[in-house]
Design a protein around this motif. Structure first.
Motif, PDB file in Angstrom:
ATOM      1  N   LEU A 117      -0.715  -2.228   0.007  1.00 49.64           N
ATOM      2  CA  LEU A 117       0.063  -1.476   0.993  1.00 49.64           C
ATOM      3  C   LEU A 117       1.330  -2.228   1.370  1.00 49.64           C
ATOM      4  N   GLN A 118       2.464  -1.548   1.309  1.00 52.02           N
ATOM      5  CA  GLN A 118       3.727  -2.095   1.779  1.00 52.02           C
ATOM      6  C   GLN A 118       3.911  -1.740   3.255  1.00 52.02           C
ATOM      7  N   ALA A 119       4.524  -2.641   4.000  1.00 53.69           N
ATOM      8  CA  ALA A 119       4.585  -2.521   5.456  1.00 53.69           C
ATOM      9  C   ALA A 119       5.190  -1.202   5.923  1.00 53.69           C
ATOM     10  N   GLU A 120       6.179  -0.671   5.195  1.00 50.67           N
ATOM     11  CA  GLU A 120       6.844   0.565   5.643  1.00 50.67           C
ATOM     12  C   GLU A 120       5.934   1.786   5.548  1.00 50.67           C
ATOM     13  N   ASN A 121       4.810   1.656   4.866  1.00 50.70           N
ATOM     14  CA  ASN A 121       3.874   2.768   4.732  1.00 50.70           C
ATOM     15  C   ASN A 121       2.638   2.596   5.611  1.00 50.70           C
ATOM     16  N   LYS A 122       2.719   1.711   6.582  1.00 49.04           N
ATOM     17  CA  LYS A 122       1.609   1.482   7.487  1.00 49.04           C
ATOM     18  C   LYS A 122       1.332   2.723   8.318  1.00 49.04           C
ATOM     19  N   SER A 123       0.042   3.076   8.450  1.00 43.76           N
ATOM     20  CA  SER A 123      -0.374   4.233   9.241  1.00 43.76           C
ATOM     21  C   SER A 123      -1.864   4.090   9.524  1.00 43.76           C
ATOM     22  N   PHE A 124      -2.449   5.090  10.166  1.00 46.86           N
ATOM     23  CA  PHE A 124      -3.878   5.031  10.457  1.00 46.86           C
ATOM     24  C   PHE A 124      -4.716   5.095   9.184  1.00 46.86           C
ATOM     25  N   VAL A 125      -4.148   5.573   8.068  1.00 44.80           N
ATOM     26  CA  VAL A 125      -4.863   5.576   6.793  1.00 44.80           C
ATOM     27  C   VAL A 125      -4.496   4.359   5.938  1.00 44.80           C
ATOM     28  N   GLY A 126      -3.914   3.361   6.568  1.00 44.20           N
ATOM     29  CA  GLY A 126      -3.590   2.121   5.871  1.00 44.20           C
ATOM     30  C   GLY A 126      -2.825   1.197   6.801  1.00 44.20           C
ATOM     31  N   SER A 132      -1.149   5.861  -1.257  1.00 43.38           N
ATOM     32  CA  SER A 132      -1.013   4.850  -2.310  1.00 43.38           C
ATOM     33  C   SER A 132      -0.559   3.515  -1.727  1.00 43.38           C
ATOM     34  N   GLY A 133       0.191   3.598  -0.622  1.00 46.98           N
ATOM     35  CA  GLY A 133       0.676   2.387   0.029  1.00 46.98           C
ATOM     36  C   GLY A 133       2.030   1.930  -0.451  1.00 46.98           C
ATOM     37  N   THR A 134       2.596   2.632  -1.423  1.00 49.65           N
ATOM     38  CA  THR A 134       3.878   2.229  -1.993  1.00 49.65           C
ATOM     39  C   THR A 134       4.678   3.429  -2.456  1.00 49.65           C
ATOM     40  N   LYS A 135       5.981   3.407  -2.231  1.00 52.17           N
ATOM     41  CA  LYS A 135       6.841   4.504  -2.667  1.00 52.17           C
ATOM     42  C   LYS A 135       7.004   4.529  -4.185  1.00 52.17           C
ATOM     43  N   GLU A 136       6.754   3.400  -4.831  1.00 53.99           N
ATOM     44  CA  GLU A 136       6.922   3.328  -6.276  1.00 53.99           C
ATOM     45  C   GLU A 136       5.863   4.127  -7.024  1.00 53.99           C
ATOM     46  N   PHE A 137       4.700   4.282  -6.433  1.00 57.65           N
ATOM     47  CA  PHE A 137       3.571   4.863  -7.152  1.00 57.65           C
ATOM     48  C   PHE A 137       3.892   6.253  -7.706  1.00 57.65           C
ATOM     49  N   LYS A 138       4.349   7.152  -6.858  1.00 55.79           N
ATOM     50  CA  LYS A 138       4.632   8.510  -7.340  1.00 55.79           C
ATOM     51  C   LYS A 138       5.775   8.513  -8.348  1.00 55.79           C
ATOM     52  N   ARG A 154      -9.083   1.469   1.659  1.00 55.04           N
ATOM     53  CA  ARG A 154      -8.068   1.262   2.687  1.00 55.04           C
ATOM     54  C   ARG A 154      -7.821   2.504   3.521  1.00 55.04           C
ATOM     55  N   PHE A 155      -7.873   3.695   2.885  1.00 53.06           N
ATOM     56  CA  PHE A 155      -7.537   4.915   3.622  1.00 53.06           C
ATOM     57  C   PHE A 155      -8.740   5.578   4.285  1.00 53.06           C
TER      58      PHE A 155
END
Length: 373
Positions: free
Chosen positions: A161-170, A332-338, A122-123
């Motif tokens: 990937l969660q929508a709030e983490n959308k970027s050019f690397v996802g 990671s696409g998600t804030k939960e991961f870390k 994805r990234f």
């Protein structure tokens, strides 16, 4: 290119670009734009040279991150130029202000060909470039033909990937390892309505021949400056997550994505010092600093996202609050991961949290597969 089948003799893999019988007639009397880079080749001959040799009217070349010749380091600007061999104009389609071809870029074009080697993550930004190209083609009523290439990481794994983490690397709600070829992924972008306003791009995929998603594929050309060999490519889905940490993952060495380290990991047995390497890594993280860490060059890559190195390095890192940087959420696409790593969850526990999302994704993915899974 050769691919290996377990228990069978080697069988030749035909990439889309070499299946001229399927596409040359579609390009006759057309003005063609080629979205390509150094990987757009067949048996050492670049696609632009093949097309020009077949009297196809290639009016321009568009290039993504790393440039047309694939020698520009990650994130560096890529300017417009001219191909020295053919004299065809090269337009850079990369950067914050230039991610998508303009109406002017496509005004003198009838058909756009996309032919770039992806690595199934994805990234890895070529699928983001593909999205923006499809968007431009849809807006300007231009046909897009994707010349398909094999995915060297053909498995499905990782958090969605969660929508709030959308970027050019996802850009899309897919896992880290999406398990699709670039042609299948293009079909998914169209089919799932991921283009603005649910637009559809007129799309055709020139398929691979003799390919399944389980094949072990050796890439004849490195897909980007910091993926120099098959081992690094297979480690990439797991090790790229270290871009979202304080550690070096080997940029500035000749083994990127195969070594890990940081100056504060004093008890680790392996040492390396990142330096600037022309056409590979300019001003790498921790440049000039002696890093202590681990050597992964002889580790057998897993056919899944491995978290053991990330968990191990987090546990060893002396200042836990400085281990992760904000970029980890986009990767990671998600804030939960870390937070899961910080809480001490095991790899199995973290992987279990991905199951529901992966199960739904796999059902969606089935609709777009062109090859045995």
């Amino acid at each position: 290119m050769l691919i290996s089948f377990t228990g069978c003799a080697q069988s030749k893999l035909f990439v889309g670009a070499e299946r001229t019988d399927l596409y040359l007639s579609k390009l006759k009397n057309k003005r063609v734009a080629l979205f390509a880079n150094n990987t757009s080749a067949v048996n050492g001959v670049h696609l632009v040279d093949i097309l020009v040799g077949k009297k196809v009217n290639v009016v321009k070349i568009m290039s993504p991150e790393h440039g047309f010749r694939g020698d520009v380091p990650d994130g560096d600007d890529v300017g417009d130029s001219v191909d020295g061999k053919t004299g065809i104009k090269i337009i850079s389609i990369y950067g914050d202000k230039n991610k998508k071809p303009t109406a002017e870029h496509l005004a003198d074009v009838d058909v756009v060909i996309f032919d770039i080697q992806d690595v199934g993550c994805r990234f890895y930004t070529y699928i983001s470039s593909l999205h923006y190209l499809m968007e431009a083609c849809a807006e300007n009523k231009k046909k897009l033909i994707v010349f398909d290439r094999a995915n060297p990481n053909g498995f499905v794994d990782g958090p969605i990937l969660q929508a709030e983490n959308k970027s050019f690397v996802g850009m899309h709600p897919v896992p880290i390892a999406h398990g699709m070829t670039i042609g299948e992924y293009a079909k998914m972008i169209n089919g799932e309505g991921w283009l603005p306003n649910g637009d559809k791009c007129e799309l055709e995929v020139i398929p691979l021949k003799n390919y399944t998603h389980h094949d072990s594929v050796s890439l004849p050309i490195k897909p980007s400056p910091n993926l120099p060999n098959d081992h690094a490519i297979r480690m990439y889905p797991s090790i790229c997550l270290f871009e979202g940490t304080a550690l070096s993952l080997g940029r500035g060495t000749y083994s990127p994505f195969e070594v890990l380290g940081h100056p504060d990991l004093k008890n680790q047995p392996f040492e390396f010092t990142p330096v600037s390497i022309p056409n590979m890594s300019a001003k790498p993280k921790l440049e000039g600093q002696l890093c202590h860490g681990i050597d992964l060059r002889h580790v057998k890559p897993e056919r899944r996202i491995s978290l053991k190195y990330l968990i191990e390095m987090y546990n060893e890192f002396p200042d836990k609050e400085k281990f992760f940087i904000a970029y980890i959420d986009k990767l990671s696409g998600t804030k939960e991961f870390k937070e899961q790593i910080k809480r001490g969850m095991t790899e199995d526990e973290i992987r279990a949290s991905w199951k529901e999302g992966l199960d739904k994704y796999k059902e969606t993915r089935k609709k777009y597969l062109m090859y045995p899974d």
